[in-house]
Design an enzyme around this catalytic site. Sequence first.
Site, PDB file in Angstrom:
ATOM      1  N   ASN A   1      19.671 -30.615   8.123  1.00 17.96           N
ATOM      2  CA  ASN A   1      19.846 -31.841   8.900  1.00 17.96           C
ATOM      3  C   ASN A   1      18.485 -32.532   9.034  1.00 17.96           C
ATOM      4  OD1 ASN A   1      20.185 -33.803  10.838  1.00 17.96           O
ATOM      5  ND2 ASN A   1      21.231 -32.491  12.322  1.00 17.96           N
TER       6      ASN A   1
ATOM      7  N   CYS B   1      20.514 -39.322  15.658  1.00 18.61           N
ATOM      8  CA  CYS B   1      20.696 -39.227  14.200  1.00 18.61           C
ATOM      9  C   CYS B   1      21.379 -40.471  13.653  1.00 18.61           C
ATOM     10  CB  CYS B   1      21.487 -37.978  13.837  1.00 18.61           C
ATOM     11  SG  CYS B   1      20.554 -36.491  14.186  1.00 18.61           S
TER      12      CYS B   1
ATOM     13  N   HIS C   1      26.487 -38.507   8.068  1.00 21.47           N
ATOM     14  CA  HIS C   1      25.288 -37.808   8.544  1.00 21.47           C
ATOM     15  C   HIS C   1      25.449 -36.321   8.210  1.00 21.47           C
ATOM     16  CE1 HIS C   1      22.075 -36.317  10.826  1.00 21.47           C
ATOM     17  NE2 HIS C   1      22.806 -35.822  11.800  1.00 21.47           N
TER      18      HIS C   1
HETATM   19  N1  ACO Z   1      22.481 -16.801  13.226  1.00 21.20           N
HETATM   20  C1  ACO Z   1      23.394 -15.946  13.702  1.00 21.20           C
HETATM   21  N2  ACO Z   1      24.129 -16.172  14.795  1.00 21.20           N
HETATM   22  C2  ACO Z   1      23.946 -17.336  15.437  1.00 21.20           C
HETATM   23  C3  ACO Z   1      23.025 -18.286  15.010  1.00 21.20           C
HETATM   24  C4  ACO Z   1      22.265 -17.994  13.852  1.00 21.20           C
HETATM   25  N3  ACO Z   1      21.357 -18.831  13.351  1.00 21.20           N
HETATM   26  N4  ACO Z   1      23.075 -19.340  15.835  1.00 21.20           N
HETATM   27  C5  ACO Z   1      24.004 -19.082  16.763  1.00 21.20           C
HETATM   28  N5  ACO Z   1      24.523 -17.854  16.534  1.00 21.20           N
HETATM   29  C6  ACO Z   1      25.550 -17.175  17.304  1.00 21.20           C
HETATM   30  C7  ACO Z   1      25.579 -17.628  18.747  1.00 21.20           C
HETATM   31  O1  ACO Z   1      24.599 -16.923  19.491  1.00 21.20           O
HETATM   32  C8  ACO Z   1      26.971 -17.252  19.154  1.00 21.20           C
HETATM   33  O2  ACO Z   1      27.018 -15.872  19.412  1.00 21.20           O
HETATM   34  P1  ACO Z   1      27.838 -15.302  20.692  1.00 21.20           P
HETATM   35  O3  ACO Z   1      29.273 -15.708  20.425  1.00 21.20           O
HETATM   36  O4  ACO Z   1      27.586 -13.844  20.620  1.00 21.20           O
HETATM   37  O5  ACO Z   1      27.257 -15.986  21.878  1.00 21.20           O
HETATM   38  C9  ACO Z   1      27.789 -17.507  17.872  1.00 21.20           C
HETATM   39  O6  ACO Z   1      26.834 -17.527  16.803  1.00 21.20           O
HETATM   40  C10 ACO Z   1      28.563 -18.803  17.888  1.00 21.20           C
HETATM   41  O7  ACO Z   1      27.720 -19.847  18.395  1.00 21.20           O
HETATM   42  P2  ACO Z   1      28.204 -21.327  18.477  1.00 21.20           P
HETATM   43  O8  ACO Z   1      27.098 -22.183  19.029  1.00 21.20           O
HETATM   44  O9  ACO Z   1      29.555 -21.409  19.148  1.00 21.20           O
HETATM   45  O10 ACO Z   1      28.386 -21.643  16.914  1.00 21.20           O
HETATM   46  P3  ACO Z   1      29.003 -22.903  16.232  1.00 21.20           P
HETATM   47  O11 ACO Z   1      30.090 -22.494  15.341  1.00 21.20           O
HETATM   48  O12 ACO Z   1      29.277 -24.027  17.198  1.00 21.20           O
HETATM   49  O13 ACO Z   1      27.810 -23.387  15.285  1.00 21.20           O
HETATM   50  C11 ACO Z   1      26.097 -25.069  15.232  1.00 21.20           C
HETATM   51  C12 ACO Z   1      26.575 -23.746  15.850  1.00 21.20           C
HETATM   52  C13 ACO Z   1      25.824 -24.817  13.771  1.00 21.20           C
HETATM   53  C14 ACO Z   1      24.833 -25.496  15.949  1.00 21.20           C
HETATM   54  C15 ACO Z   1      27.187 -26.143  15.385  1.00 21.20           C
HETATM   55  O14 ACO Z   1      27.664 -26.152  16.692  1.00 21.20           O
HETATM   56  C16 ACO Z   1      26.707 -27.519  15.022  1.00 21.20           C
HETATM   57  O15 ACO Z   1      26.421 -27.834  13.894  1.00 21.20           O
HETATM   58  N6  ACO Z   1      26.703 -28.442  15.989  1.00 21.20           N
HETATM   59  C17 ACO Z   1      26.397 -29.854  15.752  1.00 21.20           C
HETATM   60  C18 ACO Z   1      24.954 -30.128  15.492  1.00 21.20           C
HETATM   61  C19 ACO Z   1      24.772 -31.616  15.403  1.00 21.20           C
HETATM   62  O16 ACO Z   1      25.617 -32.355  14.934  1.00 21.20           O
HETATM   63  N7  ACO Z   1      23.687 -32.115  15.903  1.00 21.20           N
HETATM   64  C20 ACO Z   1      23.594 -33.563  16.011  1.00 21.20           C
HETATM   65  C21 ACO Z   1      22.549 -34.119  15.303  1.00 21.20           C
HETATM   66  S1  ACO Z   1      20.957 -33.530  15.731  1.00 21.20           S
HETATM   67  C22 ACO Z   1      20.156 -34.921  16.393  1.00 21.20           C
HETATM   68  O17 ACO Z   1      20.732 -35.895  16.778  1.00 21.20           O
HETATM   69  C23 ACO Z   1      18.658 -34.785  16.552  1.00 21.20           C
END
Ligand code: ACO
Length: 331
Positions: A288, A118, A258
Amino acid sequence: MTKKSERKVKIIGTGMYVPDKVLTNADLEKMVDTTDEWIVTRTGIRERRIAAKDQATSDLALLASRRALKSARLEPQDIDVIIVATHTPDHYFPATACLLQAGLKAGLIPAFDLVGGCTGFLYALIVAEGLILGGVVRRALVVGAEMLTRITNWEDRNTCVLFGDGAGAVVLEESKDESGMLSHFWQADGNLGPLLILPAGGSKVPACHDTVAKRQHTLHMKGNEVFKHAVKRMAEAGEEVLKRAGVKKDAVDWLIPHQANMRIIEATGERLGIPREKVYVNIHRFGNVSVACIPMALDELNQAGNLKKGNIVLLDAFGAGFTWAAVALRW
Ligand code: ACO
């Protein structure tokens, strides 16, 4: 590198394009086990754009590029190099930048793609700056174009709610005044590559029936790990690039981070001590869009007349690789 009171490269035109089709969180509720409430609170995203079936990344890039050239009051023949940052090229080869060159009817100029996570758009900006300052080219068209929804596993709620399609483009040339890129900072750490990866389809795991069945041609991400590194590295990059530019935090008019997650955006702004009203956010409308986020944000600000001459703008990104980079510029 710092280039205070030295030669500088500036953005002389911006453009963007997003597909018409809107996919809302309510639509996603019907596709996977998720809720609008979860998506909004955990990411800040309300809707995203999805490309039409007959569109490819180069089509989005073409429309954004035409708008950037128009904003620079230039014709395609005025460009000396095209760099397209993307992870979702039309094909493995030829490069999407070559398809864009043909679409624009630009001259027989060099055109190449750049894969930088990204952060790819900022990497491309820094490469183009070097080419211009090195006297290799006079003007560059730098594009961030992405269709991550084509490499999304639509059954994986962890990732499918996050991404959208779009493109942003800028035209660069050497500045004749005080405006332009003041400093940059760019790094990578390939040890962390597996945390955000498209596992199959390359030389390591070539495409076969099994890889398709296992959905290995879609994006795999350890979201919470990426999150932690993103906040740390974007804050560090922002600090460093301001130091290199000799610019104080309170002189920053716009932070354009970003747009991966609203919580990452807010944490980066807080760690850098930049107030919320100076942090540009459009993640709620587009999700994103990877490499397209920053040029799209630049174009939105520019077209709205919200980038005033002399404004200090801080661009800051993190992505697959891992890669991270920041650029400080004076508009
Ligand atoms: N709806 C409902 N629940 C969900 C969803 C959803 N869409 N997605 C995940 N959950 C659940 C998970 O299953 C988990 O449940 P569990 O505790 O029962 O196992 C819970 O929510 C928490 O999951 P986490 O992964 O810990 O959630 P987090 O708060 O970390 O948020 C997210 C997830 C949004 C993906 C976040 O981690 C994030 O934004 N990460 C960075 C993404 C990023 O920067 N990417 C880089 C760029 S992409 C690129 O370079 C191509």
